[in-house]
Each structure stands twice: as structure tokens, then as C-alpha cells.
Design a protein around this motif. Sequence first.
Motif, short mmCIF file in Angstrom:
data_model
loop_
_atom_site.label_atom_id
_atom_site.label_comp_id
_atom_site.label_asym_id
_atom_site.label_seq_id
_atom_site.Cartn_x
_atom_site.Cartn_y
_atom_site.Cartn_z
N LYS A 1 49.26 -26.60 -45.52
CA LYS A 1 50.48 -27.03 -44.84
C LYS A 1 51.65 -26.33 -45.52
N ALA A 2 52.62 -25.92 -44.71
CA ALA A 2 53.79 -25.22 -45.24
C ALA A 2 54.57 -26.11 -46.20
N LYS A 3 55.17 -25.48 -47.20
CA LYS A 3 56.05 -26.22 -48.11
C LYS A 3 57.30 -26.63 -47.34
N ASP B 1 49.48 -15.73 -45.47
CA ASP B 1 50.36 -16.61 -46.26
C ASP B 1 49.83 -18.04 -46.36
N GLU B 2 48.68 -18.33 -45.77
CA GLU B 2 48.11 -19.67 -45.82
C GLU B 2 47.13 -19.79 -46.98
N ASP C 1 50.99 -21.04 -51.60
CA ASP C 1 52.08 -21.26 -50.65
C ASP C 1 51.96 -22.61 -49.94
N CYS C 2 51.07 -23.48 -50.40
CA CYS C 2 50.81 -24.76 -49.75
C CYS C 2 51.65 -25.88 -50.37
N ARG C 3 52.07 -26.82 -49.55
CA ARG C 3 52.88 -27.95 -50.03
C ARG C 3 52.11 -28.85 -50.98
#
Length: 66
Positions: A61-63, A4-5, A9-11
Motif C-alpha cells: 500500500k502506498a505511503k 515501485d511496489e 516504498d510501502c506504508r
Amino acid sequence: MRDDEKCGDCRFWQPLGAGVAGATTGECRVRGPVVGVGGPAILFAGIWPHTAREDWCGEWKAKPCE
């Protein structure tokens, strides 16, 4: 890297055609734009690198939670 990286899916990833569901390409905005030159006339413009939804770079980085 986890599955998922990825860019999609990144902010820092902005889909081209902002808000288009299912966009497969977008702009990486982890850093500021770079100067690009294009067209028959000299045109200077700030651009962000284009990436595919499935690409990754190691700075993911996660959203934020909405």
C-alpha cells in the motif's frame, strides 16, 4: 507488481534503526507481531518479520502523503 511496489516504498514497512536514510532492511508491519523464541534462556517476544527494501509480498500500500 510495479517496480515501485516494494517493501521500502510501502506504508507498512518500518526501516530498522527508525528514520535511518538508506536502510536496506526493515520490519513488515502489515499484521501484528508474531511470538518469537530466542537466546539461551527462554525469551518470548513479539517480533515483526524482517524484509529487505527490495522485497515484495502482494499486500503493498502506498505511503500516506506527508
